[in-house]
Design an enzyme around this catalytic site. Structure first.
Site: not given
Length: 316
Positions: A42, A102, A197
């Site tokens: 699984d 993050q 940028k």
């Protein structure tokens, strides 16, 4: 362990980058520990450690690169396995630390995944982390355990220095990479330039301006990682259009997802120097790629950790 020093150590590896793990252990004069990391039908990760680690200083080498979630779970489960087998100390050796982008809340309801992964590693039982070129240096502060943060830039710098290029300018692809560019510029005793940028959305960048003199210069763009390659190729093309003599690039982590390889192939970059913290499949290799090994640096750092030596001396 005698007098605070371990008498033996063992090195294990997950499936993310076996080639690098074998190169590191070969330099250290060791064999990889006997372990199998498989999956149940699984998809659940199954780990078996086939030798004793009781009281031993254990090192687990695993980059959390693609497939990121599978490789992260392998690392966590291997840490748990050796912890329950009474390992003396558990060192997570993570050449590429995923989920690092993050690292703060840029807007409301953002997750801070760099901290979440740090929590997971500590909860699993890691006593120390050895990694390279975190996306942001402050991620070291997310851990309540020692973090040895290796720097890949000197490896790239020494490679380019052997080319004996003149009129060199080190280019930072964004404002966040300026300290890295300044450090590399010290090797060449040369100026830096900065690409201004903006990001209208994740994985997309637009060049607004180039700060610095790059006309007629040999420009080397330096970054910690290349994902979709939008930032570095846009910067290279803009620099070339503004009169640069030649454009080279270097990066530690070759994530190279999505259109990255195609973008680099079509870009103004003449040579891209990458470190092998992430495995590079054959289908992603280009003639303009040069890959340098981080194995000697990690082997030396791991040896110093085991012997309670100074890791900081590696950068003097």
């Amino acid at each position: 362990m005698r007098n605070g020093v371990f008498t033996d150590y063992k090195v294990f590896a997950g499936n993310s980058h076996r080639e690098l793990a074998e190169e590191i252990t070969s330099i250290m004069g060791k064999q990889l520990g006997k372990a199998t990391v498989n999956k149940f039908s699984d998809g659940e990760v199954s780990v078996n450690i086939w030798e004793s680690v009781r009281g031993v200083d254990v090192y687990i080498i695993q980059s959390t690169c693609e497939p990121v979630n599978d490789n992260l779970m392998e690392l966590l489960i291997m840490i748990d396995a050796v912890k329950r087998a009474s390992a003396g100390r558990i060192n997570a050796v993570i050449p590429y630390y995923g989920y690092a982008r993050q690292d703060r809340k840029a807007k409301a309801r953002d997750a801070i995944t760099a901290k979440l992964v740090a929590n997971l590693l500590m909860a699993a039982g890691a006593d120390r982390v050895l990694t390279m070129d975190l996306h942001a240096n402050q991620i070291q502060g997310f851990f309540d355990i020692p973090v040895d943060h290796l720097i890949g830039m000197p490896i790239i710098a020494h490679y380019f220095m052997k080319k004996n290029m003149e009129d060199v300018v080190i280019v930072s692809p964004d404002h966040g990479s300026v300290p890295r560019a300044r450090n590399m510029a010290e090797y060449f005793n040369c100026p830096i330039a900065i690409v201004d940028k903006r990001r209208p959305e994740p994985n997309k960048s637009e060049i607004m301006n180039i700060i610095g003199d790059i006309e007629g210069k040999n420009c080397i763009i330096l970054d910690d990682m290349i994902d979709t390659a939008g930032t570095i190729t846009n910067a290279a093309n803009a620099i070339k259009d503004l009169g640069a003599k030649a454009v080279y690039a270097g990066a530690t982590h070759a994530v190279l997802s999505g259109p990255a390889v195609e973008r680099i192939e079509k870009s103004a970059i003449e040579e891209l120097v990458l470190l092998n913290t992430i495995p590079l499949p054959e289908e992603k290799k280009l003639d303009k790629f040069t890959t340098l090994s981080v194995a000697p640096l990690f082997a030396e750092a791991m040896t110093r950790v085991f012997t309670n030596g100074s890791v900081s001396k590696l950068f003097e």
